[in-house]
Design a protein around this motif. Structure first.
Motif, PDB file in Angstrom:
ATOM      1  N   ARG A 107      35.073  33.755  49.425  1.00 50.10           N
ATOM      2  CA  ARG A 107      34.092  33.641  48.355  1.00 50.10           C
ATOM      3  C   ARG A 107      33.946  34.922  47.543  1.00 50.10           C
ATOM      4  O   ARG A 107      34.016  34.943  46.340  1.00 50.10           O
ATOM      5  N   TRP A 108      33.698  36.011  48.224  1.00 53.87           N
ATOM      6  CA  TRP A 108      33.337  37.239  47.521  1.00 53.87           C
ATOM      7  C   TRP A 108      34.506  38.116  47.125  1.00 53.87           C
ATOM      8  O   TRP A 108      34.433  38.899  46.175  1.00 53.87           O
ATOM      9  N   LEU A 141      37.420  37.890  45.686  1.00 52.22           N
ATOM     10  CA  LEU A 141      37.989  37.897  44.347  1.00 52.22           C
ATOM     11  C   LEU A 141      36.992  38.380  43.309  1.00 52.22           C
ATOM     12  O   LEU A 141      37.372  38.938  42.276  1.00 52.22           O
ATOM     13  N   LEU A 142      35.706  38.195  43.579  1.00 51.96           N
ATOM     14  CA  LEU A 142      34.712  38.742  42.655  1.00 51.96           C
ATOM     15  C   LEU A 142      34.651  40.256  42.759  1.00 51.96           C
ATOM     16  O   LEU A 142      34.496  40.951  41.754  1.00 51.96           O
ATOM     17  N   ARG A 166      37.575  41.373  40.853  1.00 47.82           N
ATOM     18  CA  ARG A 166      37.320  41.291  39.412  1.00 47.82           C
ATOM     19  C   ARG A 166      36.672  42.582  38.926  1.00 47.82           C
ATOM     20  O   ARG A 166      37.098  43.177  37.928  1.00 47.82           O
ATOM     21  N   CYS A 172      36.827  45.466  40.352  1.00 42.44           N
ATOM     22  CA  CYS A 172      37.813  46.556  40.440  1.00 42.44           C
ATOM     23  C   CYS A 172      38.669  46.608  39.186  1.00 42.44           C
ATOM     24  O   CYS A 172      38.930  47.694  38.643  1.00 42.44           O
ATOM     25  N   LEU A 203      37.816  45.734  36.367  1.00 45.50           N
ATOM     26  CA  LEU A 203      36.957  46.219  35.289  1.00 45.50           C
ATOM     27  C   LEU A 203      36.563  47.677  35.508  1.00 45.50           C
ATOM     28  O   LEU A 203      35.640  48.176  34.885  1.00 45.50           O
ATOM     29  N   ARG A 204      37.257  48.330  36.432  1.00 42.89           N
ATOM     30  CA  ARG A 204      37.070  49.756  36.699  1.00 42.89           C
ATOM     31  C   ARG A 204      35.771  50.102  37.426  1.00 42.89           C
ATOM     32  O   ARG A 204      35.309  51.231  37.365  1.00 42.89           O
ATOM     33  N   ARG A 208      34.016  51.138  40.698  1.00 41.47           N
ATOM     34  CA  ARG A 208      34.611  51.829  41.839  1.00 41.47           C
ATOM     35  C   ARG A 208      33.639  52.224  42.942  1.00 41.47           C
ATOM     36  O   ARG A 208      34.043  52.610  44.021  1.00 41.47           O
ATOM     37  N   ARG A 263      26.129  44.879  40.229  1.00 40.27           N
ATOM     38  CA  ARG A 263      26.756  43.923  39.324  1.00 40.27           C
ATOM     39  C   ARG A 263      26.946  42.562  39.955  1.00 40.27           C
ATOM     40  O   ARG A 263      26.882  41.542  39.280  1.00 40.27           O
ATOM     41  N   LEU A 264      27.189  42.538  41.266  1.00 45.01           N
ATOM     42  CA  LEU A 264      27.490  41.265  41.916  1.00 45.01           C
ATOM     43  C   LEU A 264      26.284  40.626  42.579  1.00 45.01           C
ATOM     44  O   LEU A 264      26.279  39.423  42.833  1.00 45.01           O
ATOM     45  N   GLY A 265      25.262  41.416  42.895  1.00 38.55           N
ATOM     46  CA  GLY A 265      24.144  40.852  43.643  1.00 38.55           C
ATOM     47  C   GLY A 265      24.574  40.390  45.024  1.00 38.55           C
ATOM     48  O   GLY A 265      24.105  39.392  45.546  1.00 38.55           O
TER      49      GLY A 265
END
Lengths: 162, 162
Positions: B23-24, B26-27, B30, B32, B34-35, B37, B45-47
């Motif tokens: 689940r998580w 690949l997010l 994503r 990463c 988008l830089r 780090r 950003r992901l919550g």
DNA sequence: CTTGACAGGTTCTTTTTTGGAACCCATTGT
DNA sequence: ACAATGGGTTCCAAAAAAGAACCTGTCAAG
């Protein structure tokens, strides 16, 4: 973030994962691409618990990735087939397979190869630009807001590019 | 089949999923691309729950997809960056994104677009044959056993092709 | 030299998901 | 009448996830 909210995220990756971002789903789809169509056959080949399989097939059908087609009446039996939407997942399968072939194969090499019927060579997929045909890599693309972008998207949700 | 056995399956798809079929994960990747780090930034950003994030970063690092690089000493702080192996997942990201753009966007259209720096057009990825350059689709390839194929592979494990 | 504010985790408790096995139902072959 | 077949559903125990609180170095300010 909870799993059911994923399909409402303003991100195509998240939305795609809301359909296929599950342990079993992509393995079920692998079998679909290998022309497996019946409940029992999925179960035997995957060793998946029956109710998990039933759940995944139902969700994929509801999502329009698979459809049920009766192949006999009395007793009514149905098989699961890829729809257009499902067949369109082929690039996803290919890219996952190619990555596995490259990075996860043991010293013996990959377990399966794919031969391109048209040219006769064992091949892998190269993602190329739909407009100019050049190969694409992580540094060659720039993200920008699209028509469905919410106001805060520039800083909030993502696409890709390194 | 149990999840930990997945990386030993004679199937490149299964082996790839043993790393990214979560689940998580690949997010996180994503972000990463988008830089993003740093731990805190991933979290915001992901919550994502902190210990789930810590676990995914550790697994991705152990798998060689990310590496930790110190960006300051005293207090030692480290950031997570994509390795070569990680950057190679870009085709996977692209194919998932393109599928989401096509099938999961609402009537407004996709939230983000990707512009190809080289040609200047908004583009999507077309998987093409590494040998002859023609576009690939589900019906244009045939599976055959590779060097790492176990004896029973012809009927047992899969690759793809409809 | 104590207080507090980071960054980066770990621990604890409550929900969800799994895996495994058993059970159900309609039809058909024997 | 009875078992087999395809396609599921139900029940329970085990594993994984979400949420929130807590811990640990290292500065920096008062």
């Amino acid at each position: 973030m909870r799993w059911e909210e994923l399909d409402r995220e303003p991100c195509s990756l998240a939305r795609t994962l809301s359909i296929v971002g599950d342990r079993w789903t992509l393995l079920v789809l692998r079998e679909c691409f290998l022309r497996v169509r019946r409940f029992e056959e999925f179960e035997q080949r995957l060793g998946i618990a029956r109710h998990v399989l039933a759940d995944r097939l139902k969700k994929l059908t509801e999502a329009g990735v698979l459809c049920k087609k009766p192949y006999q009446e009395r007793p009514r039996r149905e098989e699961y087939r890829l729809t257009e939407k499902g067949l369109d997942l082929y690039p996803v399968m290919l890219s996952l397979l190619d990555w596995g072939d490259k990075w996860m194969a043991g010293p013996e090499g990959p377990p399966l190869l794919r031969r391109h019927n048209a040219c006769g060579h064992v091949a892998h997929a190269v993602p190329t630009c739909s407009e100019c045909g050049e190969p694409l890599d992580a540094r060659s693309m720039t993200v920008e807001p699209g028509p469905g972008a919410p106001p805060a998207i520039l800083k909030a949700a993502g696409g890709e590019t390194e």
